[in-house]
Motif scaffolding. Structure first.
Motif, PDB file in Angstrom:
ATOM      1  N   ALA A 136       0.835  -1.202   0.000  1.00 14.53           N
ATOM      2  CA  ALA A 136       0.000   0.000   0.000  1.00 14.53           C
ATOM      3  C   ALA A 136       0.865   1.246   0.000  1.00 14.53           C
ATOM      4  CB  ALA A 136      -0.915  -0.007   1.229  1.00 14.53           C
ATOM      5  N   LEU A 137       1.895   1.227   0.812  1.00 12.61           N
ATOM      6  CA  LEU A 137       2.799   2.365   0.892  1.00 12.61           C
ATOM      7  C   LEU A 137       3.461   2.643  -0.453  1.00 12.61           C
ATOM      8  CD1 LEU A 137       4.713   4.399   2.368  1.00 12.61           C
ATOM      9  CD2 LEU A 137       6.198   2.426   2.803  1.00 12.61           C
ATOM     10  N   MET A 138       4.056   1.616  -1.036  1.00  8.11           N
ATOM     11  CA  MET A 138       4.807   1.806  -2.274  1.00  8.11           C
ATOM     12  C   MET A 138       3.905   2.203  -3.428  1.00  8.11           C
ATOM     13  SD  MET A 138       7.427  -1.418  -1.847  1.00  8.11           S
ATOM     14  CE  MET A 138       8.282  -1.102  -3.386  1.00  8.11           C
ATOM     15  N   SER A 139       2.721   1.589  -3.503  1.00  5.72           N
ATOM     16  CA  SER A 139       1.830   1.892  -4.627  1.00  5.72           C
ATOM     17  C   SER A 139       1.348   3.330  -4.591  1.00  5.72           C
ATOM     18  CB  SER A 139       0.631   0.937  -4.621  1.00  5.72           C
ATOM     19  OG  SER A 139      -0.172   1.165  -3.477  1.00  5.72           O
ATOM     20  N   SER A 140       1.148   3.884  -3.404  1.00  5.61           N
ATOM     21  CA  SER A 140       0.697   5.271  -3.316  1.00  5.61           C
ATOM     22  C   SER A 140       1.840   6.242  -3.552  1.00  5.61           C
ATOM     23  CB  SER A 140       0.074   5.526  -1.935  1.00  5.61           C
ATOM     24  OG  SER A 140      -1.072   4.748  -1.764  1.00  5.61           O
ATOM     25  N   ILE A 141       2.975   5.982  -2.928  1.00  5.97           N
ATOM     26  CA  ILE A 141       4.085   6.923  -3.052  1.00  5.97           C
ATOM     27  C   ILE A 141       4.632   6.941  -4.474  1.00  5.97           C
ATOM     28  CG2 ILE A 141       6.450   7.385  -2.320  1.00  5.97           C
ATOM     29  CD1 ILE A 141       5.709   6.700   0.463  1.00  5.97           C
ATOM     30  N   ASP A 142       4.805   5.764  -5.097  1.00 10.61           N
ATOM     31  CA  ASP A 142       5.353   5.789  -6.450  1.00 10.61           C
ATOM     32  C   ASP A 142       4.414   6.506  -7.414  1.00 10.61           C
ATOM     33  OD1 ASP A 142       3.379   3.890  -7.108  1.00 10.61           O
ATOM     34  OD2 ASP A 142       4.765   2.206  -7.078  1.00 10.61           O
ATOM     35  N   SER A 143       3.101   6.369  -7.167  1.00 13.82           N
ATOM     36  CA  SER A 143       2.129   7.033  -8.044  1.00 13.82           C
ATOM     37  C   SER A 143       2.208   8.550  -7.915  1.00 13.82           C
ATOM     38  CB  SER A 143       0.717   6.561  -7.694  1.00 13.82           C
ATOM     39  OG  SER A 143       0.594   5.165  -7.870  1.00 13.82           O
ATOM     40  N   TYR A 144       2.240   9.048  -6.679  1.00  9.62           N
ATOM     41  CA  TYR A 144       2.280  10.491  -6.488  1.00  9.62           C
ATOM     42  C   TYR A 144       3.628  11.079  -6.900  1.00  9.62           C
ATOM     43  CZ  TYR A 144      -2.301  11.085  -4.439  1.00  9.62           C
ATOM     44  OH  TYR A 144      -3.664  11.168  -4.276  1.00  9.62           O
ATOM     45  N   LEU A 145       4.696  10.335  -6.677  1.00 11.54           N
ATOM     46  CA  LEU A 145       5.997  10.824  -7.133  1.00 11.54           C
ATOM     47  C   LEU A 145       6.045  10.925  -8.653  1.00 11.54           C
ATOM     48  CD1 LEU A 145       8.537   8.925  -4.830  1.00 11.54           C
ATOM     49  CD2 LEU A 145       8.051  11.377  -4.845  1.00 11.54           C
ATOM     50  N   ASN A 146       5.552   9.895  -9.332  1.00  9.26           N
ATOM     51  CA  ASN A 146       5.573   9.912 -10.790  1.00  9.26           C
ATOM     52  C   ASN A 146       4.698  11.026 -11.353  1.00  9.26           C
ATOM     53  OD1 ASN A 146       4.141   8.548 -13.509  1.00  9.26           O
ATOM     54  ND2 ASN A 146       6.353   8.294 -13.366  1.00  9.26           N
ATOM     55  N   SER A 147       3.513  11.220 -10.749  1.00  9.56           N
ATOM     56  CA  SER A 147       2.609  12.254 -11.245  1.00  9.56           C
ATOM     57  C   SER A 147       3.118  13.657 -10.926  1.00  9.56           C
ATOM     58  CB  SER A 147       1.215  12.057 -10.644  1.00  9.56           C
ATOM     59  OG  SER A 147       0.651  10.851 -11.106  1.00  9.56           O
ATOM     60  N   ALA A 148       3.703  13.832  -9.744  1.00  9.30           N
ATOM     61  CA  ALA A 148       4.277  15.131  -9.403  1.00  9.30           C
ATOM     62  C   ALA A 148       5.422  15.462 -10.346  1.00  9.30           C
ATOM     63  CB  ALA A 148       4.764  15.128  -7.956  1.00  9.30           C
ATOM     64  N   SER A 149       6.233  14.464 -10.674  1.00  7.68           N
ATOM     65  CA  SER A 149       7.320  14.672 -11.626  1.00  7.68           C
ATOM     66  C   SER A 149       6.778  15.045 -13.005  1.00  7.68           C
ATOM     67  CB  SER A 149       8.174  13.409 -11.734  1.00  7.68           C
ATOM     68  OG  SER A 149       8.798  13.109 -10.514  1.00  7.68           O
ATOM     69  N   THR A 150       5.666  14.418 -13.374  1.00 15.95           N
ATOM     70  CA  THR A 150       5.049  14.723 -14.668  1.00 15.95           C
ATOM     71  C   THR A 150       4.613  16.181 -14.730  1.00 15.95           C
ATOM     72  OG1 THR A 150       4.262  12.440 -14.829  1.00 15.95           O
ATOM     73  CG2 THR A 150       3.216  14.064 -16.264  1.00 15.95           C
ATOM     74  N   ILE A 151       3.986  16.662 -13.654  1.00 15.17           N
ATOM     75  CA  ILE A 151       3.524  18.050 -13.633  1.00 15.17           C
ATOM     76  C   ILE A 151       4.699  19.021 -13.667  1.00 15.17           C
ATOM     77  CG2 ILE A 151       2.416  19.787 -12.174  1.00 15.17           C
ATOM     78  CD1 ILE A 151       0.354  17.751 -11.407  1.00 15.17           C
ATOM     79  N   VAL A 152       5.709  18.786 -12.828  1.00 15.06           N
ATOM     80  CA  VAL A 152       6.868  19.686 -12.810  1.00 15.06           C
ATOM     81  C   VAL A 152       7.559  19.699 -14.168  1.00 15.06           C
ATOM     82  CG1 VAL A 152       9.151  20.078 -11.823  1.00 15.06           C
ATOM     83  CG2 VAL A 152       7.245  19.494 -10.331  1.00 15.06           C
ATOM     84  N   SER A 153       7.752  18.520 -14.745  1.00 22.64           N
ATOM     85  CA  SER A 153       8.496  18.416 -16.001  1.00 22.64           C
ATOM     86  C   SER A 153       7.739  19.017 -17.177  1.00 22.64           C
ATOM     87  CB  SER A 153       8.815  16.945 -16.290  1.00 22.64           C
ATOM     88  OG  SER A 153       9.559  16.374 -15.237  1.00 22.64           O
ATOM     89  N   ASN A 154       6.432  18.765 -17.257  1.00 27.68           N
ATOM     90  CA  ASN A 154       5.652  19.204 -18.417  1.00 27.68           C
ATOM     91  C   ASN A 154       5.005  20.574 -18.239  1.00 27.68           C
ATOM     92  OD1 ASN A 154       5.329  16.767 -20.514  1.00 27.68           O
ATOM     93  ND2 ASN A 154       5.412  15.921 -18.450  1.00 27.68           N
ATOM     94  N   ASP A 155       4.500  20.851 -17.027  1.00 29.94           N
ATOM     95  CA  ASP A 155       3.755  22.093 -16.826  1.00 29.94           C
ATOM     96  C   ASP A 155       4.627  23.259 -16.381  1.00 29.94           C
ATOM     97  OD1 ASP A 155       1.128  21.072 -17.454  1.00 29.94           O
ATOM     98  OD2 ASP A 155       1.241  19.950 -15.586  1.00 29.94           O
ATOM     99  N   PHE A 156       5.845  22.991 -15.952  1.00 30.75           N
ATOM    100  CA  PHE A 156       6.744  24.072 -15.548  1.00 30.75           C
ATOM    101  C   PHE A 156       8.048  24.066 -16.343  1.00 30.75           C
ATOM    102  CE2 PHE A 156       4.034  23.602 -11.746  1.00 30.75           C
ATOM    103  CZ  PHE A 156       3.578  24.911 -11.675  1.00 30.75           C
ATOM    104  N   TYR A 157       8.804  22.960 -16.271  1.00 33.90           N
ATOM    105  CA  TYR A 157      10.104  22.913 -16.948  1.00 33.90           C
ATOM    106  C   TYR A 157       9.965  23.074 -18.465  1.00 33.90           C
ATOM    107  CZ  TYR A 157      14.510  21.037 -18.715  1.00 33.90           C
ATOM    108  OH  TYR A 157      15.693  20.861 -19.403  1.00 33.90           O
ATOM    109  N   LYS A 158       9.159  22.221 -19.080  1.00 40.52           N
ATOM    110  CA  LYS A 158       9.013  22.288 -20.534  1.00 40.52           C
ATOM    111  C   LYS A 158       8.213  23.508 -20.968  1.00 40.52           C
ATOM    112  CE  LYS A 158       7.559  19.566 -24.543  1.00 40.52           C
ATOM    113  NZ  LYS A 158       6.988  18.276 -25.002  1.00 40.52           N
ATOM    114  N   ARG A 159       7.222  23.900 -20.196  1.00 36.87           N
ATOM    115  CA  ARG A 159       6.360  25.009 -20.596  1.00 36.87           C
ATOM    116  C   ARG A 159       7.061  26.354 -20.488  1.00 36.87           C
ATOM    117  NH1 ARG A 159       4.446  28.762 -22.152  1.00 36.87           N
ATOM    118  NH2 ARG A 159       2.270  29.426 -22.314  1.00 36.87           N
TER     119      ARG A 159
END
Length: 533
Positions: free
Chosen positions: A355-378
């Motif tokens: 439960a711990l790993m499935s939640s943390i890996d999901s939020y880490l991956n999605s947070a990275s997606t937002i930072v990378s696409n909505d801030f860094y790339k944009r």
């Protein structure tokens, strides 16, 4: 408290090695940012559906929901039955296929296409703040459980968990997250079901369980208050026994009255979470087809019906067995410690780690997606290559792990339950975010100026409600508390949504409409084709 045996440690070790091995194997095949963030858009429905459930049933749910059931009763189960299933079914046939066809990588990206870059940035910033704080909550929940069973300090468990999960998530992309989540979903549901069955047997069966719940709650009502016993015993009417009630009166002294559950959860927080949460929606964006995206949500909704039974009911068992507990978040750990025999305790702890790993890996991956696409790339590198985006995503993941450790220490001495902290954070912006979603996606007359104004004012309004309901604040101002129930986070979302939605509608009608060529393909009624801007 029982100690872990060699067999328990062997079970945990085998699980960790197997999961990490699978995640690292899949992660080794990731070569581009597209692979890392959307798994190359090749994910099947059955894996996505189980990943949705695994992500949602995190350490917060196992510890927090069990704790909330211990403290307030079975009404917390409505967060799954009413708060998940209807929104998932609606999302499956309306919103999710629309987002998949539009070809976006993030929900904030859609908001820029529909409105403007300011709306995109404001929403992305709120999600980053929420995800970062949520990671700290997850780490703290896991540390409380592991500290009880491993005999280590909570601080040491936070560090150990951060290192363990950090290695796994930094190397893995969305594909690794989804396929490991699929295995973790089976282990989580199976482990919690095991606790439920053993617990029911231990208290004497279902009939005895119901009778003891009634006895325990009546005994609790008769306990002395401020040194004096109650003058009269309460009647043993069913409506007085709130721990077994799914529908609680509006004036009940819990965070889950029916008004908040229906208006705040079912109509606002739930659809905002399942339709607008990047960590959830991102899986469907990586689906291999529109059908796969729809089917994943339906399959996940079917599985979600099991969750309240296997997570909340054990909290009621702890309510019977451990009346001396004062911290509801310790209910599930105590139950595991006293009930499970050698070997099975290790199996449940493996389920908890899942439960711990499935939640943390999901939020880490999605947070990275937002930072990378909505801030860094944009804003920084519009022409960033897939390889550079992959590197940025992994660096952001590392930094978020460091932040999560610090925030978990901040939360350690807070008196509120873990589940309440999590839901309050969501209530700050989920209502305004949902107002953005439904007006932008369903109403072509909504404008960018109105969307930005409504969203920002709604978030500020929600935070203001929270502040005015704090004892130190309303006492200093000479006011009465705004809400009479404890922890009224559901009402924050209701009023914030009403304010945001009203402002968006009013300001949109007073401002110039968006050009038709701009919103063509971005409003639901216009049925966009995949990849259209």
């Amino acid at each position: 408290m029982q100690t872990l045996s060699s067999l328990d440690y062997a079970v945990i070790f085998a699980y960790l090695i197997g999961t990490l091995g699978l995640g690292l194997y899949i992660g080794s095949k990731i070569k581009t940012g597209s692979d890392y963030f959307l798994a190359g858009r090749r994910l099947p429905w059955w894996a996505i559906g189980m990943s949705l459930v695994a992500t949602d049933i995190g350490a917060v749910d196992i510890i927090g929901t069990g704790g909330a059931a211990f403290s307030h009763g079975l009404a917390v189960g409505n967060f799954e039955w009413i708060g998940c299933v209807p929104a998932m079914i609606i999302g499956a046939f309306v919103f999710i296929p629309f987002f998949w066809r539009s070809g976006v990588t993030t929900i904030p990206e859609y908001m820029e296409r529909r409105f403007n870059v300011s709306v995109r940035s404001a929403l992305a910033l709120c999600w980053i703040i929420f995800m970062a704080c949520n990671l700290g909550i997850m780490l703290l929940a896991s540390a409380k459980m592991m500290s009880l069973h491993l005999g280590m300090s909570v601080n040491a468990c936070i560090y150990l968990t951060a290192v363990l999960v950090g290695i796994y998530t930094i190397s893995g992309g969305l594909a690794a997250v989804v396929y490991t989540d699929m295995i973790q979903c089976i282990i989580m549901i199976g482990g919690c079901l095991l606790v439920l069955v053993i617990g029911i047997i231990d208290v004497g069966g279902i009939d005895e369980f119901q009778a003891k719940i009634r006895e325990r709650e009546l005994a609790q009502k008769l306990e002395p208050v401020d040194g004096a016993a109650m003058e009269q015993a309460p009647e043993t009417e069913e409506e007085d026994l709130l721990h077994t009630s799914l529908i609680l009166p509006a004036d009940a002294d819990t965070p889950f009255p029916w008004t908040g559950i229906f208006f705040g959860l079912a109509l606002i927080l739930s659809p905002a979470y399942w339709i607008g949460n990047q960590a959830i929606v991102q899986r469907s964006l990586g689906a291999a087809s529109e059908f796969e995206a729809k089917a994943a949500y339906v399959w996940g909704a079917l599985l979600k019906n099991l969750v309240p039974v296997v997570v909340a009911v054990p909290g009621l068992i702890a309510f019977i067995k451990f009346p001396e507990l004062t911290d509801g978040d310790q209910a599930f750990p105590e139950l595991i410690s006293h009930l499970l025999p050698v070997g099975l305790k290790g199996l449940f702890l493996a389920a908890f780690l899942a439960a711990l790993m499935s939640s943390i890996d999901s939020y880490l991956n999605s947070a990275s997606t937002i930072v990378s696409n909505d801030f860094y790339k944009r804003f920084y590198r519009r022409d960033a290559s897939d390889v550079s985006l992959l590197m940025v995503g992994r660096v952001v993941t590392f930094l978020l792990v460091i932040w999560a450790v610090g925030f978990s220490f901040f939360l350690m001495n807070r008196s509120e339950g873990i589940y309440t902290i999590f839901q309050t954070l969501m209530a700050f912006f989920q209502g305004p975010a949902f107002a953005l979603l439904i007006t932008g996606l369903l109403w072509r007359r909504a404008t960018g100026v109105a969307a930005l104004t409504g969203f920002l004012v709604g978030v500020c309004f929600s935070i203001t409600l929270f502040a005015l309901n704090q004892p130190d604040v309303y006492t200093a101002l000479g006011l009465e508390p705004l809400f009479q129930i404890s922890e009224p986070f559901l009402y924050f979302s209701i009023w914030a949504f009403v304010v945001s939605f009203s402002l968006i509608v009013i300001i949109s009608l007073c401002t110039k409409p968006e050009p038709k060529e701009k919103i063509d393909g971005l409003v639901f009624s216009l049925q966009p084709q995949r990849g259209e801007a």
